[in-house]
Scaffold this motif. Structure first.
Motif, PDB file in Angstrom:
ATOM      1  N   LEU A 195       0.666  -1.607  -0.771  1.00 24.29           N
ATOM      2  CA  LEU A 195      -0.253   0.045  -0.168  1.00 24.29           C
ATOM      3  C   LEU A 195       1.144   1.432   0.458  1.00 24.29           C
ATOM      4  O   LEU A 195       0.562   1.839  -0.695  1.00 24.29           O
ATOM      5  N   ALA A 196       1.883   1.480   0.657  1.00 27.29           N
ATOM      6  CA  ALA A 196       2.956   2.226   0.732  1.00 27.29           C
ATOM      7  C   ALA A 196       3.427   2.652  -0.882  1.00 27.29           C
ATOM      8  O   ALA A 196       3.511   3.761  -1.000  1.00 27.29           O
ATOM      9  N   LYS A 197       4.052   1.502  -0.919  1.00 31.17           N
ATOM     10  CA  LYS A 197       4.541   1.354  -2.531  1.00 31.17           C
ATOM     11  C   LYS A 197       3.228   2.263  -3.247  1.00 31.17           C
ATOM     12  O   LYS A 197       3.501   3.173  -3.942  1.00 31.17           O
ATOM     13  N   ALA A 198       2.160   1.926  -3.569  1.00 30.13           N
ATOM     14  CA  ALA A 198       0.739   1.937  -4.349  1.00 30.13           C
ATOM     15  C   ALA A 198       0.436   4.251  -4.272  1.00 30.13           C
ATOM     16  O   ALA A 198       0.695   4.583  -5.300  1.00 30.13           O
ATOM     17  N   ILE A 199       0.837   4.040  -2.793  1.00 33.91           N
ATOM     18  CA  ILE A 199       0.517   5.448  -2.770  1.00 33.91           C
ATOM     19  C   ILE A 199       1.468   6.163  -3.151  1.00 33.91           C
ATOM     20  O   ILE A 199       1.419   7.320  -3.980  1.00 33.91           O
ATOM     21  N   THR A 217       2.747   9.803  -9.922  1.00 28.95           N
ATOM     22  CA  THR A 217       2.130  10.321 -11.535  1.00 28.95           C
ATOM     23  C   THR A 217       1.132  11.063 -11.286  1.00 28.95           C
ATOM     24  O   THR A 217       0.509  11.748 -12.773  1.00 28.95           O
ATOM     25  N   THR A 218       0.344  11.495 -10.170  1.00 27.34           N
ATOM     26  CA  THR A 218      -0.597  12.357 -11.074  1.00 27.34           C
ATOM     27  C   THR A 218       0.275  13.689 -11.402  1.00 27.34           C
ATOM     28  O   THR A 218       1.124  13.964 -11.232  1.00 27.34           O
ATOM     29  N   ALA A 227      -5.496   8.489  -3.225  1.00 26.98           N
ATOM     30  CA  ALA A 227      -4.737   8.568  -3.754  1.00 26.98           C
ATOM     31  C   ALA A 227      -4.991   8.336  -5.257  1.00 26.98           C
ATOM     32  O   ALA A 227      -4.698   9.112  -5.908  1.00 26.98           O
ATOM     33  N   VAL A 228      -5.581   7.468  -5.039  1.00 31.34           N
ATOM     34  CA  VAL A 228      -6.159   6.211  -6.107  1.00 31.34           C
ATOM     35  C   VAL A 228      -7.322   7.686  -6.878  1.00 31.34           C
ATOM     36  O   VAL A 228      -6.951   7.252  -7.636  1.00 31.34           O
ATOM     37  N   ARG A 229      -8.357   7.668  -5.731  1.00 34.78           N
ATOM     38  CA  ARG A 229      -9.787   8.202  -6.410  1.00 34.78           C
ATOM     39  C   ARG A 229      -9.057   9.929  -7.010  1.00 34.78           C
ATOM     40  O   ARG A 229      -9.502  10.107  -7.727  1.00 34.78           O
ATOM     41  N   SER A 230      -7.882  10.462  -6.415  1.00 34.04           N
ATOM     42  CA  SER A 230      -7.664  11.661  -6.597  1.00 34.04           C
ATOM     43  C   SER A 230      -6.790  11.728  -8.224  1.00 34.04           C
ATOM     44  O   SER A 230      -5.935  12.823  -8.272  1.00 34.04           O
ATOM     45  N   HIS A 231      -6.010  10.598  -8.311  1.00 35.34           N
ATOM     46  CA  HIS A 231      -5.745  10.112  -8.963  1.00 35.34           C
ATOM     47  C   HIS A 231      -6.089  11.246 -10.128  1.00 35.34           C
ATOM     48  O   HIS A 231      -7.390  11.477 -11.063  1.00 35.34           O
ATOM     49  N   SER A 232      -5.103  11.965 -11.383  1.00 35.37           N
ATOM     50  CA  SER A 232      -5.922  12.660 -12.857  1.00 35.37           C
ATOM     51  C   SER A 232      -6.159  11.718 -14.200  1.00 35.37           C
ATOM     52  O   SER A 232      -6.760  12.419 -14.687  1.00 35.37           O
TER      53      SER A 232
END
Length: 190
Positions: A42-46, A52-53, A89-94
């Motif tokens: 999870l930390a790496k995915a964050i 990358t946003t 982080a995923v939901r706010s990714h562009s």
């Protein structure tokens, strides 16, 4: 007044874990360790999603100043905090394009509740089937009442491994290499 003390020399070998077989403790340890891998994943995915946003040029300095503390928190946050940060982080990714993401988050949250039982429960003696109900009460004052045996632990460990793979897939399906791996995809940071 006369009191009593525990005679340490008279305790059973491996007290207080002497009632369960070694295989039970090994499976419990491996299951808990798998949750540690989930936290690391999870930390790496964050990192991957926040790195990358895309941002507006005028927002870059502000976002960058908030990014380092967010990554630092990810190194020490417990599982619940990591789940929330990952979800945000995923939901706010562009450019996020993850199907059924809310279901994945809910599944990880459910697993985290069981992780707390496994890590913090007090294990009593096993029944005739090798199962024990760990004494654990959550913050809502709910008592855990499910018997846990080796087969249960194996299933939890496998399910947690599936969750790890699902989190990795949220990164790699975007075309990025998962941080810390040498897998396929575009390297996020060299």
């Amino acid at each position: 007044m006369s009191g009593n003390v525990v005679d340490h020399k008279e305790l059973p070998e491996n007290f207080p874990t002497h009632s369960h077989d070694g295989e039970f403790w090994e499976k419990l340890g491996r299951t808990i360790a798998t949750f540690g891998f989930l936290e690391d994943t999870l930390a790496k995915a964050i990192f991957a999603f926040t790195a990358t946003t895309e941002y507006k040029t005028e927002d870059i300095d502000k976002v960058f100043s908030e990014w380092i503390p967010k990554l630092e928190r990810s190194l020490s946050d417990p599982l619940g905090g990591l789940i929330d940060t990952y979800g945000k982080a995923v939901r706010s990714h562009s450019n996020g394009t993850i199907d059924n993401f809310d279901l994945l988050i809910e599944d990880i949250k459910k697993a985290s509740k069981l992780r707390n039982v496994l890590c913090h429960g007090s294990w009593g003696s096993p029944d005739s089937n090798g199962a024990s109900i760990p004494f654990f009460i959550n913050k809502q004052k709910e008592k855990f009442e499910t018997p846990i045996n080796i087969n249960f632990l194996i299933q939890v460990q496998k399910h947690t491994c599936d969750l790890i793979c699902s989190v990795i897939n949220t990164v790699t399906h975007m075309g990025w290499q998962f941080p810390g791996s040498n897998g396929p995809g575009k390297v996020i940071l060299k």
